[in-house]
Design an enzyme around this catalytic site. Sequence first.
Site, PDB file in Angstrom:
ATOM      1  N   PRO A  58       0.674  -1.302   0.096  1.00 16.69           N
ATOM      2  CA  PRO A  58      -0.066  -0.037  -0.076  1.00 16.69           C
ATOM      3  C   PRO A  58       0.809   1.179  -0.118  1.00 16.69           C
ATOM      4  CG  PRO A  58       0.106  -0.881   2.338  1.00 16.69           C
ATOM      5  CD  PRO A  58       0.755  -2.204   1.077  1.00 16.69           C
ATOM      6  N   ASP A  59       0.499   2.129  -0.619  1.00 17.19           N
ATOM      7  CA  ASP A  59       1.095   3.809  -0.507  1.00 17.19           C
ATOM      8  C   ASP A  59       0.678   4.036   0.861  1.00 17.19           C
ATOM      9  OD1 ASP A  59      -1.539   4.665  -0.578  1.00 17.19           O
ATOM     10  OD2 ASP A  59      -1.555   5.625  -2.588  1.00 17.19           O
ATOM     11  N   PHE A  60       1.173   5.307   1.102  1.00 15.99           N
ATOM     12  CA  PHE A  60       0.894   5.943   2.574  1.00 15.99           C
ATOM     13  C   PHE A  60      -0.387   6.657   2.739  1.00 15.99           C
ATOM     14  CE2 PHE A  60       5.389   4.649   2.780  1.00 15.99           C
ATOM     15  CZ  PHE A  60       5.677   4.358   4.000  1.00 15.99           C
ATOM     16  N   ARG A  61      -0.953   7.396   1.687  1.00 18.14           N
ATOM     17  CA  ARG A  61      -1.827   8.226   1.978  1.00 18.14           C
ATOM     18  C   ARG A  61      -3.166   8.327   1.201  1.00 18.14           C
ATOM     19  NH1 ARG A  61       3.028  10.958   2.283  1.00 18.14           N
ATOM     20  NH2 ARG A  61       3.636  11.767   3.776  1.00 18.14           N
ATOM     21  N   ASN A 132      10.905   4.522  -2.043  1.00 18.36           N
ATOM     22  CA  ASN A 132      10.372   3.283  -1.269  1.00 18.36           C
ATOM     23  C   ASN A 132      11.214   2.762  -0.369  1.00 18.36           C
ATOM     24  OD1 ASN A 132       8.131   3.531  -3.127  1.00 18.36           O
ATOM     25  ND2 ASN A 132       8.846   2.661  -4.881  1.00 18.36           N
ATOM     26  N   ASP A 134      10.833  -0.536   0.451  1.00 12.50           N
ATOM     27  CA  ASP A 134      10.584  -2.032   0.369  1.00 12.50           C
ATOM     28  C   ASP A 134      11.787  -2.894  -0.228  1.00 12.50           C
ATOM     29  OD1 ASP A 134      10.607  -1.627  -2.596  1.00 12.50           O
ATOM     30  OD2 ASP A 134       8.464  -1.000  -2.201  1.00 12.50           O
ATOM     31  N   HIS A 151      14.400   7.575   1.557  1.00 12.70           N
ATOM     32  CA  HIS A 151      13.747   7.589   2.738  1.00 12.70           C
ATOM     33  C   HIS A 151      14.474   6.112   3.522  1.00 12.70           C
ATOM     34  CE1 HIS A 151      10.050   9.587   1.169  1.00 12.70           C
ATOM     35  NE2 HIS A 151      10.976  10.449   1.659  1.00 12.70           N
TER      36      HIS A 151
END
Length: 199
Positions: A58-61, A132, A134, A151
């Site tokens: 999932p994305d964050f927002r 990302n 991940d 990040h």
Amino acid sequence: MGGAVSVEKLSEEEERNVLDFNVSVKSIADKIKQCEINNEAGVIIMAGAGISVSAGIPDFRSPDTGLYANLEKYDLPTPQSIFNIEYFREKPQAFYTLAKEMWPGNFNPTITHFFMKLLENKGVLKRCFTQNIDTLEREVGLDLENLVEAHGSFGEAHCIECNEEHSHDWIKKEIINDQIPTCTKCKVGYVKPDIVFFG
């Protein structure tokens, strides 16, 4: 006093003009080939959540499906608290529970990740900047020299107190076994993946 750099915003028409108004895969491939033939600098990729969403991450927002919208089970003061270093120091279990769900290996790279590797294999990838965490770029074998994880990522892990590095396999075992990884050197600091936290 330093002045801000002014960057002219291109219109959508001007952006598409770079590819002669054709944004098909073939047009992009032809442009890359032309760069290669002309011995031009190459391709720089700036990647975000969109390339990992199709892997099931999932994305964050996003309002209903994003990570922040689905953190109720962690009983957080705010959704962002899960990535806040001060909250982590007080209640690390929430982050480690989420980390177990998101751990690399639970998701497979997408066609976009493999395309990045193809560009690298062809010698045209200059750099891949990703937001990302991940590690899917690593999973396809991108050279770390070509990868900037803006990040941070699950790729390395350090103690938040003494900065001792801990192996990927060690922290993975701790997290998968529902343990709170504590530094093997200083014995007091929590060890977390090198993901950038707020605070």
